[in-house]
Design a protein around this motif. Sequence first.
Motif, short mmCIF file in Angstrom:
data_model
loop_
_atom_site.label_atom_id
_atom_site.label_comp_id
_atom_site.label_asym_id
_atom_site.label_seq_id
_atom_site.Cartn_x
_atom_site.Cartn_y
_atom_site.Cartn_z
N ALA A 1 -6.61 -13.61 22.08
CA ALA A 1 -6.03 -14.13 20.85
C ALA A 1 -6.08 -15.65 20.89
CB ALA A 1 -4.59 -13.65 20.70
N GLY A 2 -6.44 -16.27 19.80
CA GLY A 2 -6.55 -17.73 19.79
C GLY A 2 -7.76 -18.26 20.51
N TRP A 3 -8.73 -17.40 20.80
CA TRP A 3 -9.98 -17.85 21.44
C TRP A 3 -10.64 -18.89 20.55
CZ3 TRP A 3 -10.72 -16.19 26.30
CH2 TRP A 3 -11.96 -16.39 26.91
N PRO A 4 -11.27 -19.91 21.13
CA PRO A 4 -11.79 -21.02 20.31
C PRO A 4 -12.96 -20.66 19.39
CG PRO A 4 -12.41 -21.30 22.61
CD PRO A 4 -11.42 -20.18 22.57
N VAL A 5 -13.56 -19.50 19.59
CA VAL A 5 -14.66 -19.05 18.72
C VAL A 5 -14.36 -17.62 18.29
CG1 VAL A 5 -16.37 -20.57 19.80
CG2 VAL A 5 -16.03 -18.25 20.70
N PRO A 6 -15.03 -17.12 17.25
CA PRO A 6 -14.81 -15.72 16.84
C PRO A 6 -15.08 -14.73 17.97
CG PRO A 6 -16.04 -16.91 15.16
CD PRO A 6 -15.97 -17.83 16.36
N VAL A 7 -14.37 -13.61 17.91
CA VAL A 7 -14.51 -12.57 18.93
C VAL A 7 -14.85 -11.25 18.27
CG1 VAL A 7 -13.39 -11.34 20.83
CG2 VAL A 7 -12.79 -13.74 20.37
N LEU A 8 -15.97 -10.65 18.67
CA LEU A 8 -16.35 -9.31 18.25
C LEU A 8 -16.09 -8.34 19.39
CD1 LEU A 8 -19.75 -9.86 16.37
CD2 LEU A 8 -17.45 -9.71 15.40
N LEU B 1 -17.81 -14.91 21.12
CA LEU B 1 -17.54 -14.08 22.29
C LEU B 1 -17.71 -12.62 21.88
CD1 LEU B 1 -16.46 -13.47 25.18
CD2 LEU B 1 -14.15 -13.55 24.19
N VAL B 2 -18.45 -11.87 22.69
CA VAL B 2 -18.61 -10.43 22.48
C VAL B 2 -17.95 -9.70 23.64
CG1 VAL B 2 -20.24 -8.51 22.33
CG2 VAL B 2 -20.75 -10.68 21.17
N LEU B 3 -17.05 -8.80 23.32
CA LEU B 3 -16.42 -7.93 24.31
C LEU B 3 -17.02 -6.54 24.13
CD1 LEU B 3 -12.67 -9.04 23.94
CD2 LEU B 3 -14.37 -9.87 25.59
N GLU C 1 -12.33 -17.07 30.66
CA GLU C 1 -12.32 -18.42 30.12
C GLU C 1 -13.46 -18.56 29.11
OE1 GLU C 1 -12.73 -21.25 33.22
OE2 GLU C 1 -11.10 -20.42 34.45
N PRO C 2 -13.26 -19.39 28.08
CA PRO C 2 -14.34 -19.62 27.12
C PRO C 2 -15.50 -20.35 27.79
CG PRO C 2 -12.21 -20.31 26.22
CD PRO C 2 -12.00 -20.07 27.69
N ALA C 3 -16.71 -19.94 27.45
CA ALA C 3 -17.91 -20.60 27.96
C ALA C 3 -18.23 -21.82 27.09
CB ALA C 3 -19.09 -19.64 27.96
#
Length: 258
Positions: free
Chosen positions: A44-51, A27-29, A19-21
Amino acid sequence: MKLQLLSDLHLESEAFDPEPAAGAELLVLAGDIDNRWAALERFAGWPVPVLVVAGNHEFDDRELMDAWPRLHARCASLGLRLLERASAVLSDSQGRRIRFLGTVRWCDFDLFGPAGRKKAMRAGAYFQKVMRATLGGQPFDAAAVREEALACREWLAGALAQPGDEPCDATVVITHFAPSLRSTDPRYGAQSGTASFCNADDHLLPGVDLWLHGHLHCRHDYQVAHPDGRVTRVVSQARGLQAKGEPDGFQPLKLIEV
């Protein structure tokens, strides 16, 4: 910038719903999300950019030369940004420019110095057999892992030595493998197998504001002080395997600020 960090979710076998914090700007994976790559769809479609930085298990039963372009394409199709020996500069809500440097940073087995390398590589051979990966059609064995690790280290050292085209307010390094023996799993301590999880990259810490990693199925959040008065914060936010009780204490909504 406030970050959310997740790694070692192992969604190929684990039941966990990310879940988004609240308040996170990124978000970093940090690897080992799903060795099938299927669960990347959840971001996909996460509310903030994802690296994304890949982990070793993203290459299970794969040929690395084929897997890298496919994984890049897979992430891009989902709106995720994969970093491998690559950088990205993002601005936070305050207008601060943050430089991110990302690479798997495979283990070079030099955690205990050249004298301990052979023993560390013998111990590491087990983990490469579990991966069953190949590189150029040949087994991705401990020797091949070391070669990749040295290339990662050379790139990272070079990137840290270059300030970039425009000045940034902070530098964040993202790797899957840990940068220091300080990140060892306390359950196992310092043994030859630990060199398959941690690198001796302590000399690269100066000039890094925040170093994020995964791989070890435990959590770390510590600071390393440098002679010039600066400090590097090192954080791992790995979940691990439920059957081993490793998620105990896992804080998936934790915010990390840089």
